[in-house]
Design a protein around this motif. Structure first.
Motif, PDB file in Angstrom:
ATOM      1  N   ALA A 132       5.372  13.465  -0.667  1.00 27.29           N
ATOM      2  CA  ALA A 132       6.628  14.212  -0.710  1.00 27.29           C
ATOM      3  C   ALA A 132       6.630  15.294  -1.782  1.00 27.29           C
ATOM      4  CB  ALA A 132       7.796  13.253  -0.936  1.00 27.29           C
ATOM      5  N   ILE A 133       5.712  15.196  -2.745  1.00 30.19           N
ATOM      6  CA  ILE A 133       5.690  16.194  -3.827  1.00 30.19           C
ATOM      7  C   ILE A 133       4.412  17.033  -3.807  1.00 30.19           C
ATOM      8  CG2 ILE A 133       7.241  14.908  -5.334  1.00 30.19           C
ATOM      9  CD1 ILE A 133       4.779  13.908  -6.866  1.00 30.19           C
ATOM     10  N   GLY A 134       3.630  16.920  -2.738  1.00 27.09           N
ATOM     11  CA  GLY A 134       2.418  17.718  -2.653  1.00 27.09           C
ATOM     12  C   GLY A 134       1.226  16.873  -2.230  1.00 27.09           C
ATOM     13  N   TYR A 167       1.807  11.295  -8.370  1.00 25.75           N
ATOM     14  CA  TYR A 167       1.292  10.923  -7.054  1.00 25.75           C
ATOM     15  C   TYR A 167       1.157   9.401  -6.931  1.00 25.75           C
ATOM     16  CZ  TYR A 167      -0.001  15.814  -6.118  1.00 25.75           C
ATOM     17  OH  TYR A 167       0.013  17.161  -5.891  1.00 25.75           O
ATOM     18  N   LEU A 168       0.610   8.772  -7.959  1.00 26.56           N
ATOM     19  CA  LEU A 168       0.405   7.331  -7.927  1.00 26.56           C
ATOM     20  C   LEU A 168       1.724   6.576  -7.807  1.00 26.56           C
ATOM     21  CD1 LEU A 168      -2.383   6.992 -10.644  1.00 26.56           C
ATOM     22  CD2 LEU A 168      -2.641   6.595  -8.183  1.00 26.56           C
ATOM     23  N   ASN A 172       2.137   4.205  -4.512  1.00 21.84           N
ATOM     24  CA  ASN A 172       2.270   2.762  -4.695  1.00 21.84           C
ATOM     25  C   ASN A 172       3.562   2.206  -4.104  1.00 21.84           C
ATOM     26  OD1 ASN A 172       0.005   1.372  -6.092  1.00 21.84           O
ATOM     27  ND2 ASN A 172       0.274   3.075  -7.541  1.00 21.84           N
ATOM     28  N   ARG A 173       4.436   3.064  -3.610  1.00 20.13           N
ATOM     29  CA  ARG A 173       5.627   2.615  -2.897  1.00 20.13           C
ATOM     30  C   ARG A 173       5.346   2.377  -1.421  1.00 20.13           C
ATOM     31  NH1 ARG A 173      10.030   7.023  -5.216  1.00 20.13           N
ATOM     32  NH2 ARG A 173       9.441   6.851  -7.425  1.00 20.13           N
ATOM     33  N   ALA A 178      -0.625   0.473  -1.116  1.00 22.05           N
ATOM     34  CA  ALA A 178      -0.589  -0.213  -2.417  1.00 22.05           C
ATOM     35  C   ALA A 178      -1.460  -1.479  -2.404  1.00 22.05           C
ATOM     36  CB  ALA A 178       0.853  -0.555  -2.769  1.00 22.05           C
ATOM     37  N   PRO A 179      -2.049  -1.780  -3.554  1.00 24.32           N
ATOM     38  CA  PRO A 179      -2.009  -1.017  -4.809  1.00 24.32           C
ATOM     39  C   PRO A 179      -2.977   0.172  -4.782  1.00 24.32           C
ATOM     40  CG  PRO A 179      -3.365  -2.954  -5.099  1.00 24.32           C
ATOM     41  CD  PRO A 179      -2.811  -3.041  -3.697  1.00 24.32           C
TER      42      PRO A 179
END
Length: 223
Positions: A132-134, A167-168, A172-173, A178-179
């Motif tokens: 969602a952020i790149g 990003y991590l 991880n959501r 995940a993980p």
């Protein structure tokens, strides 16, 4: 850009004085206002120059053939033309900049093709894994099947570690991934970035571009 080839002499008056006796030279007048005088040697380095911002005044009448270049400090570069051999102007437009061999996109492509250099048993999931952020540069799996996110930089600094951390947090959501652990990879990693990465449980990999291209041993140093 204006290119003038002329037999000329040059005098500089400022914090010191300097004189170039009469000789054929190349004069470059760039759109940024800089003026530089070149001989047919010294590679790219000019004999004398005036950095922008500065103004160029071409003399008229009795002063015809005399160029006076003045910068904001009041320093002067006086070019006395004796014979103009060539005078032309060219609109170069905005330069796209230097594209260096080994930029991040090349490193990403090479590492993706040779993902096993991160460790035996590594497999590629995909390059440019979108979040969602790149996009994450590389998403892969290690020998145990764990998900690994790799952020690639030419020069590894703190902001790159921060980027990978974000990003991590998102990756991880995702219960399907995940993980997820991170690897910060760069041709050079600054000490502060390495400390921050280690503190956050992120591995660091120093990339050897030539090795990735197969020019040298293709070992990747993991820390």
């Amino acid at each position: 850009m204006r290119l003038v080839i002329a037999r000329c002499s040059v005098d500089y008056a400022g914090r010191l004085t300097a004189h170039l006796p009469s000789a054929p030279r190349l004069i470059l007048v760039k759109a940024d206002g800089s003026v530089s005088i070149h001989a047919d040697d010294r590679a790219y380095k000019p004999l004398n120059w005036m950095s922008p911002p500065c103004t160029l005044k071409e003399g008229a009448g009795e002063e015809e053939g005399v160029w006076t270049v003045i910068n904001k400090a009041g320093e002067k570069l006086i070019i006395t033309m004796e014979e103009v051999l060539h005078d032309s102007s060219h609109e170069l437009g905005v330069d796209p900049g230097l594209i260096k061999d080994g930029v991040e996109a090349h490193l990403q492509e090479l590492l993706a093709d040779r993902i096993e250099t991160l460790g035996e048993g590594y497999t590629l999931i995909r390059r440019e894994y979108m979040t969602a952020i790149g996009p994450v540069d590389i998403l892969c799996r290690d020998a145990e099947g764990g998900t690994v996110a790799v952020e690639i930089k030419r020069r590894g600094e703190i902001d790159g570690v921060e980027q990978l951390t974000r990003y991590l947090d998102l990756l991880n959501r995702d219960p399907h991934l995940a993980p997820v652990r991170g690897v910060f990879a760069a041709q050079e990693i600054k000490p502060q970035a390495r400390v921050l990465a280690t503190d956050r449980g992120i591995g660091c990999a120093v990339l050897d571009y030539d090795a990735l291209r197969g020019i040298e041993d293709d070992k990747l140093r993991l820390f």
